[in-house]
Motif scaffolding. Sequence first.
Motif, mmCIF file in Angstrom:
data_model
loop_
_atom_site.group_PDB
_atom_site.id
_atom_site.type_symbol
_atom_site.label_atom_id
_atom_site.label_comp_id
_atom_site.label_asym_id
_atom_site.label_seq_id
_atom_site.Cartn_x
_atom_site.Cartn_y
_atom_site.Cartn_z
ATOM 1 N N TYR A 41 0.841 -1.194 0.000
ATOM 2 C CA TYR A 41 0.000 0.000 0.000
ATOM 3 C C TYR A 41 0.878 1.247 0.000
ATOM 4 N N LYS A 42 0.615 2.177 -0.915
ATOM 5 C CA LYS A 42 1.502 3.326 -1.106
ATOM 6 C C LYS A 42 1.528 4.276 0.091
ATOM 7 N N GLU A 43 0.481 4.258 0.934
ATOM 8 C CA GLU A 43 0.445 5.134 2.097
ATOM 9 C C GLU A 43 1.083 4.510 3.337
ATOM 10 N N GLU A 44 1.637 3.325 3.217
ATOM 11 C CA GLU A 44 2.295 2.674 4.352
ATOM 12 C C GLU A 44 3.486 3.516 4.798
ATOM 13 N N PHE A 45 3.539 3.845 6.111
ATOM 14 C CA PHE A 45 4.541 4.808 6.582
ATOM 15 C C PHE A 45 5.962 4.251 6.541
ATOM 16 N N GLN A 46 6.133 2.936 6.485
ATOM 17 C CA GLN A 46 7.467 2.345 6.464
ATOM 18 C C GLN A 46 7.859 1.865 5.062
ATOM 19 N N ILE A 47 7.128 2.255 4.052
ATOM 20 C CA ILE A 47 7.375 1.694 2.723
ATOM 21 C C ILE A 47 8.745 2.105 2.173
ATOM 22 N N ASN A 48 9.163 3.339 2.417
ATOM 23 C CA ASN A 48 10.467 3.788 1.900
ATOM 24 C C ASN A 48 11.619 3.032 2.546
ATOM 25 N N ILE A 49 11.531 2.838 3.850
ATOM 26 C CA ILE A 49 12.580 2.097 4.546
ATOM 27 C C ILE A 49 12.556 0.639 4.122
ATOM 28 N N PHE A 50 11.361 0.065 3.962
ATOM 29 C CA PHE A 50 11.247 -1.326 3.493
ATOM 30 C C PHE A 50 11.896 -1.483 2.121
ATOM 31 N N ARG A 51 11.658 -0.526 1.230
ATOM 32 C CA ARG A 51 12.233 -0.591 -0.116
ATOM 33 C C ARG A 51 13.763 -0.543 -0.065
ATOM 34 N N LYS A 52 14.316 0.329 0.794
ATOM 35 C CA LYS A 52 15.772 0.448 0.887
ATOM 36 C C LYS A 52 16.397 -0.819 1.465
ATOM 37 N N ILE A 53 15.748 -1.382 2.494
ATOM 38 C CA ILE A 53 16.257 -2.618 3.074
ATOM 39 C C ILE A 53 16.192 -3.760 2.049
ATOM 40 N N TYR A 54 15.112 -3.802 1.293
ATOM 41 C CA TYR A 54 14.960 -4.822 0.246
ATOM 42 C C TYR A 54 16.049 -4.684 -0.806
ATOM 43 N N GLU A 55 16.356 -3.439 -1.198
ATOM 44 C CA GLU A 55 17.399 -3.205 -2.209
ATOM 45 C C GLU A 55 18.776 -3.579 -1.667
ATOM 46 N N LEU A 56 19.039 -3.263 -0.377
ATOM 47 C CA LEU A 56 20.335 -3.619 0.219
ATOM 48 C C LEU A 56 20.497 -5.127 0.330
ATOM 49 N N THR A 57 19.391 -5.830 0.535
ATOM 50 C CA THR A 57 19.449 -7.281 0.750
ATOM 51 C C THR A 57 19.584 -8.055 -0.552
ATOM 52 N N TYR A 58 18.880 -7.600 -1.594
ATOM 53 C CA TYR A 58 18.798 -8.387 -2.824
ATOM 54 C C TYR A 58 19.603 -7.796 -3.991
ATOM 55 N N THR A 59 20.385 -6.764 -3.761
ATOM 56 C CA THR A 59 21.208 -6.215 -4.846
ATOM 57 C C THR A 59 22.681 -6.364 -4.528
#
Length: 211
Positions: free
Chosen positions: A193-211
């Motif tokens: 959901y785009k209004e999720e308050f932790q979405i930006n941090i989740f995206r960065k953690i996902y990128e650090l983990t899988y890239t």
Amino acid sequence: MKKKNTIADKPEFYFDKAQQEGRRKETREGKERYLYSYEKFYVCKKEDKTTINIPVRIVVDAIKRTSKVDGQVLLIPKYECKRYVTSLQEVTEEEIIDLYHSHATSEQFHSEIKTDMDIERLPSGKFSTNEIVLGLGGMVYNILRLIGQINCKLETGKKREVERKRIKTVIKDMIMLASKLIKHSRKKVIKIYKEEFQINIFRKIYELTYT
């Protein structure tokens, strides 16, 4: 190492003694702090009813306050005395106190494993099965702890910097994030959901983990 109960002691006595024999630590105005240590023998009884004297080191942290942090002057000085019993000899008083505080921090980690991850009661009566459960639990705990530390570094805009987050908070904010797994164009996509308050941090953690 343990902290000695000082309820029945007189902190004024230990402060006067620390002022004479100890060394002063630099503190704020209206607060005096002295550290010193001395040796003492504890008498222990063996099973054969013989006694043995065990030498220990007692570290004293004595404080006298004449005013509060905000500058309010106290009518009566407030004394505080903390004593730490240890067998360590080749370390300073400050290191002894820091080690005791680190011990308290490790107890908090144990509490997180038992309560937040619900591993307080092991599922089996066999040691080999419980060993596997504890091993997997330790691996999951380390992963969640790493996610929490990355989360603390990425968070901005807070008045006070957060050093660490409880596992319960990491699970609630990162793991239990409202999301949906979608298959599209022969690809699997996580939809959040785009209004999720932790979405930006989740995206960065996902990128650090899988890239």
